[in-house]
Design an enzyme around this catalytic site. Structure first.
Site, short mmCIF file in Angstrom:
data_model
loop_
_atom_site.label_atom_id
_atom_site.label_comp_id
_atom_site.label_asym_id
_atom_site.label_seq_id
_atom_site.Cartn_x
_atom_site.Cartn_y
_atom_site.Cartn_z
N ASP A 1 0.56 2.98 5.27
CA ASP A 1 1.89 2.26 4.75
C ASP A 1 2.64 3.71 4.65
OD1 ASP A 1 3.72 0.57 3.46
OD2 ASP A 1 3.11 1.87 1.58
N LEU A 2 4.15 3.51 4.90
CA LEU A 2 4.82 4.57 4.59
C LEU A 2 5.56 4.88 3.40
CD1 LEU A 2 6.41 6.64 6.42
CD2 LEU A 2 8.35 4.71 6.99
N ASP A 3 6.31 4.10 2.95
CA ASP A 3 6.94 4.34 1.56
C ASP A 3 6.02 4.34 0.44
OD1 ASP A 3 9.54 3.85 2.62
OD2 ASP A 3 9.43 1.50 2.98
N THR B 1 9.94 7.21 -1.06
CA THR B 1 11.11 6.55 -0.91
C THR B 1 11.39 5.47 -1.73
OG1 THR B 1 9.98 5.57 0.92
CG2 THR B 1 11.64 7.08 1.66
N LYS C 1 7.59 -3.51 -4.42
CA LYS C 1 7.15 -2.55 -3.65
C LYS C 1 6.29 -3.47 -2.23
CE LYS C 1 6.88 1.45 -6.46
NZ LYS C 1 5.70 2.37 -7.30
N SER D 1 4.02 -0.40 8.24
CA SER D 1 5.05 -0.76 7.14
C SER D 1 6.05 -1.75 7.10
CB SER D 1 5.98 0.65 7.13
OG SER D 1 7.04 0.43 6.27
N ALA D 2 6.34 -2.50 6.04
CA ALA D 2 7.40 -3.58 6.47
C ALA D 2 8.73 -3.17 6.49
CB ALA D 2 7.36 -4.29 4.91
N LYS E 1 3.98 -8.49 4.36
CA LYS E 1 2.69 -8.43 3.32
C LYS E 1 3.06 -9.28 2.05
CE LYS E 1 2.70 -3.36 4.62
NZ LYS E 1 2.83 -1.93 4.19
N GLU F 1 -2.59 2.05 1.11
CA GLU F 1 -1.49 1.56 0.43
C GLU F 1 -1.13 1.75 -0.65
OE1 GLU F 1 0.79 -0.63 0.43
OE2 GLU F 1 0.83 -1.45 2.50
N ASP F 2 0.29 1.57 -1.25
CA ASP F 2 0.56 2.04 -2.67
C ASP F 2 0.95 0.61 -3.31
OD1 ASP F 2 2.90 1.74 -1.14
OD2 ASP F 2 4.20 2.35 -3.07
#
Ligand code: BG6
Ligand code: MG
Length: 221
Positions: free
Chosen positions: A12-14, A20, A48, A117-118, A148, A172-173
């Site tokens: 995942d990115l953020d 971010t 999130k 990432s979404a 997601k 994932e966060d």
């Protein structure tokens, strides 16, 4: 799990590669204030990992507000313009500690990597961080239709990498992201607060101490 030959890591990115989430929060809170209510960090947890429009629906639910479809599109665009303003100033120094070292190690070990990432701003963020070429494929909010916790993002990433879901590990966060990985029958390493991520197969507080050997040992038990 013993005997599985892991071939790919999907990130995942953020909140995993870069923080971010605080910029998303600032922009959503600004919108909430414009609409006449406050929005706390705790309430922000629900946003999130979920898509922009779903985030707006949750925000409006929190504030007890209803908007027409057109007003919602205008509000989401306003929030995004503020958010883009923040992230267009991102610097490579903001890549979270240990991430680049771990990516280098995966490359050396021949493990494939993807972003899942979404966000529709993933390209901009990765360019700002000079990370665009560090992943074999990037699956973002422009490539998928289902947000997601639907597994579409991660299944698309595995397909594009040419690996099976059983050979993939997701980082994932967000709760919605952990669910998405599990809905896709993938193992998931939660990055962050153990209280928020208890569904994850393993939880780490960051990448600083992480090695590929450690990941394989944990997940092979
Ligand atoms: C996810 C974030 O990565 O992307 C969510 O965790 C965000 O908070 C979603 O809503 C969509 O992002 P964007 O940049 O397309 O509005
Ligand atoms: Mg995230």
């Amino acid at each position: 799990m013993s005997g599985v030959n892991f071939k790919a890591c999907i990130f995942d990115l953020d909140g995993v590669i870069v923080d971010t989430a605080r910029y998303h929060y600032l922009a959503w809170r600004r919108l909430a204030h414009e609409l006449g209510f406050d929005f706390s960090l705790e309430q922000n947890e629900r946003l999130k990992g979920v898509s922009r429009m779903r985030s707006l629906e949750i925000l409006l639910e929190v504030g007890g507000k209803t908007l027409s479809q057109t007003e919602m599109e205008v509000a989401a665009a306003r929030k995004n313009a503020w958010y883009v303003d923040y992230i267009s100033r991102l610097q490579p120094e903001e890549i979270l500690p240990g991430v680049e070292k771990f990516l280098n190690e995966l490359k050396e070990q021949g493990i494939k990597t993807a972003i899942g990432s979404a966000s529709k701003n993933a390209g901009l963020i990765l360019r700002r961080l000079n990370l665009m070429d560090r992943f074999e494929t990037i699956v973002d909010g422009h490539k998928v239709t289902k947000a997601k916790p639907d597994p579409e993002i991660f299944l698309t990433a595995a397909r594009e990498l040419g690996v099976k879901v059983s050979e993939s590990i997701v980082f994932e966060d967000a709760q919605a992201g952990v669910e998405a990985a599990h809905n896709g029958k993938m193992l998931c390493i939660g990055v962050g607060d153990p209280d928020m991520l208890e569904q994850a197969d393993i939880i780490i507080n960051g990448f600083e101490q992480l090695t590929w050997e450690r990941v394989k040992t944990w997940l092979s038990r």
